[in-house]
Design a protein around this motif. Structure first.
Motif, mmCIF file in Angstrom:
data_model
loop_
_atom_site.group_PDB
_atom_site.id
_atom_site.type_symbol
_atom_site.label_atom_id
_atom_site.label_comp_id
_atom_site.label_asym_id
_atom_site.label_seq_id
_atom_site.Cartn_x
_atom_site.Cartn_y
_atom_site.Cartn_z
ATOM 1 N N LEU A 175 -6.537 -2.201 -10.049
ATOM 2 C CA LEU A 175 -5.944 -0.864 -10.059
ATOM 3 C C LEU A 175 -6.667 0.053 -11.045
ATOM 4 O O LEU A 175 -6.882 1.239 -10.765
ATOM 5 C CB LEU A 175 -4.458 -0.958 -10.411
ATOM 6 N N ALA A 176 -7.063 -0.497 -12.173
ATOM 7 C CA ALA A 176 -7.765 0.309 -13.173
ATOM 8 C C ALA A 176 -9.105 0.794 -12.650
ATOM 9 O O ALA A 176 -9.542 1.913 -12.972
ATOM 10 C CB ALA A 176 -7.963 -0.504 -14.452
ATOM 11 N N ALA A 177 -9.787 -0.012 -11.845
ATOM 12 C CA ALA A 177 -11.096 0.379 -11.312
ATOM 13 C C ALA A 177 -11.004 1.679 -10.530
ATOM 14 O O ALA A 177 -11.942 2.485 -10.536
ATOM 15 C CB ALA A 177 -11.645 -0.736 -10.429
ATOM 16 N N GLU A 178 -9.873 1.905 -9.877
ATOM 17 C CA GLU A 178 -9.687 3.143 -9.109
ATOM 18 C C GLU A 178 -9.082 4.251 -9.959
ATOM 19 O O GLU A 178 -9.545 5.400 -9.912
ATOM 20 C CB GLU A 178 -8.759 2.883 -7.918
ATOM 21 N N GLN A 179 -8.073 3.929 -10.744
ATOM 22 C CA GLN A 179 -7.273 4.963 -11.389
ATOM 23 C C GLN A 179 -7.668 5.265 -12.821
ATOM 24 O O GLN A 179 -7.471 6.379 -13.298
ATOM 25 C CB GLN A 179 -5.796 4.556 -11.327
ATOM 26 N N ALA A 222 0.825 -1.211 0.000
ATOM 27 C CA ALA A 222 0.000 0.000 0.000
ATOM 28 C C ALA A 222 0.855 1.256 0.000
ATOM 29 O O ALA A 222 0.557 2.222 -0.713
ATOM 30 C CB ALA A 222 -0.930 -0.007 1.209
ATOM 31 N N ALA A 223 1.922 1.256 0.789
ATOM 32 C CA ALA A 223 2.802 2.419 0.862
ATOM 33 C C ALA A 223 3.590 2.589 -0.433
ATOM 34 O O ALA A 223 3.802 3.711 -0.907
ATOM 35 C CB ALA A 223 3.758 2.274 2.042
ATOM 36 N N THR A 224 4.011 1.477 -1.020
ATOM 37 C CA THR A 224 4.823 1.527 -2.231
ATOM 38 C C THR A 224 4.046 2.060 -3.419
ATOM 39 O O THR A 224 4.537 2.894 -4.179
ATOM 40 C CB THR A 224 5.368 0.123 -2.568
ATOM 41 N N PHE A 225 2.800 1.606 -3.571
ATOM 42 C CA PHE A 225 2.038 1.958 -4.762
ATOM 43 C C PHE A 225 0.964 3.020 -4.508
ATOM 44 O O PHE A 225 0.238 3.385 -5.423
ATOM 45 C CB PHE A 225 1.419 0.697 -5.366
ATOM 46 N N VAL A 262 3.352 -7.283 -6.475
ATOM 47 C CA VAL A 262 4.286 -6.238 -6.906
ATOM 48 C C VAL A 262 4.685 -6.458 -8.355
ATOM 49 O O VAL A 262 4.735 -5.521 -9.158
ATOM 50 C CB VAL A 262 5.538 -6.207 -6.004
ATOM 51 N N ASP A 263 4.980 -7.693 -8.700
ATOM 52 C CA ASP A 263 5.395 -8.020 -10.061
ATOM 53 C C ASP A 263 4.354 -7.577 -11.075
ATOM 54 O O ASP A 263 4.679 -7.174 -12.191
ATOM 55 C CB ASP A 263 5.620 -9.529 -10.156
ATOM 56 N N THR A 293 -9.011 -0.041 -2.589
ATOM 57 C CA THR A 293 -8.242 -0.883 -3.511
ATOM 58 C C THR A 293 -7.448 -1.931 -2.749
ATOM 59 O O THR A 293 -7.373 -3.090 -3.166
ATOM 60 C CB THR A 293 -7.305 -0.009 -4.364
ATOM 61 N N MET A 294 -6.877 -1.559 -1.607
ATOM 62 C CA MET A 294 -6.135 -2.538 -0.806
ATOM 63 C C MET A 294 -7.075 -3.617 -0.275
ATOM 64 O O MET A 294 -6.706 -4.789 -0.209
ATOM 65 C CB MET A 294 -5.412 -1.855 0.349
ATOM 66 N N ASP A 295 -8.286 -3.219 0.097
ATOM 67 C CA ASP A 295 -9.271 -4.218 0.552
ATOM 68 C C ASP A 295 -9.556 -5.225 -0.561
ATOM 69 O O ASP A 295 -9.672 -6.430 -0.318
ATOM 70 C CB ASP A 295 -10.567 -3.532 0.986
#
Length: 204
Positions: free
Chosen positions: A132-136, A55-58, A99-100, A64-66
């Protein structure tokens, strides 16, 4: 662009490196000191990683984390009966798989509106991209192509649980009509020459 054929955690092109440097034969350099000057250090320094580190890295939202956390739990549950990922990688799944996948998302061109993931398997990177796309980028169409019906069923179950709507195709990529992708990804699917043979026709 075609993403993911040879990119892994520790690869220089994405700015994601192993702890202690980039010249190791494996990614187990945890605990080594990093003596590089700050300006020379990578954007992301990765060793063992958990959900909080991800979460901190991205820099993703709690929602989204949930979603990613629920995806991980479903992966572990289904992996008992379907070989989605190697069991030996589940203990380090946030680094090895999440992460990958997420680092590929950062490489997508701003204009991209269609992402096709070939041979999605357990959903890496395709399902992570969809989350990730759903949020961004909610207007991005994400398509997961997986010929194994059992794995495609898993992907559908994850999408339903998370309230996502990626297109999931239980077909062989080389037999499906062109998909017109702006970005095409594949992870551990085939050698690069075979991968291009299977997938070039699906690029816009």
């Amino acid at each position: 662009p075609v993403a993911g054929a040879s990119i892994k955690v520790g690869s220089n092109p994405t700015g994601v490196y192993r702890c202690g440097g980039t010249d190791r034969g494996n990614d187990s350099g945890c605990g080594d000191s990093d003596t590089r000057a700050p300006a020379a250090r990578s954007v992301v320094e990765i060793c063992m990683m958990d959900e909080k580190d991800f979460a901190a890295t991205f820099d993703v939202s709690r929602e989204t984390m949930d979603a990613l956390s629920l995806y991980y739990k479903l992966l572990v549950k289904w992996n008992n009966s379907i070989n989605l990922v190697a069991k030996s990688t589940l203990g380090d799944a946030w680094r090895r798989h999440f992460v990958d996948s997420a680092q590929l998302w950062s490489l997508a061109p701003a204009r991209a509106r269609s992402w096709v993931d070939i041979g999605s398997g357990g959903g890496f990177p395709g399902m992570v991209v969809a989350i990730l796309a759903a949020e961004q980028r909610p207007d991005m169409v994400v398509t997961l192509v997986e010929s194994d019906q059992r794995k495609a069923t898993f992907l559908g179950a994850v999408a339903r649980e998370l309230g996502l709507s990626p297109q999931i195709l239980a077909v062989r990529a080389e037999l499906h009509p062109p998909l017109g992708a702006d970005v095409l990804s594949a992870r551990a699917l085939a050698s690069l020459d075979k991968l291009l043979e299977y997938t070039e026709r699906h690029l816009a």
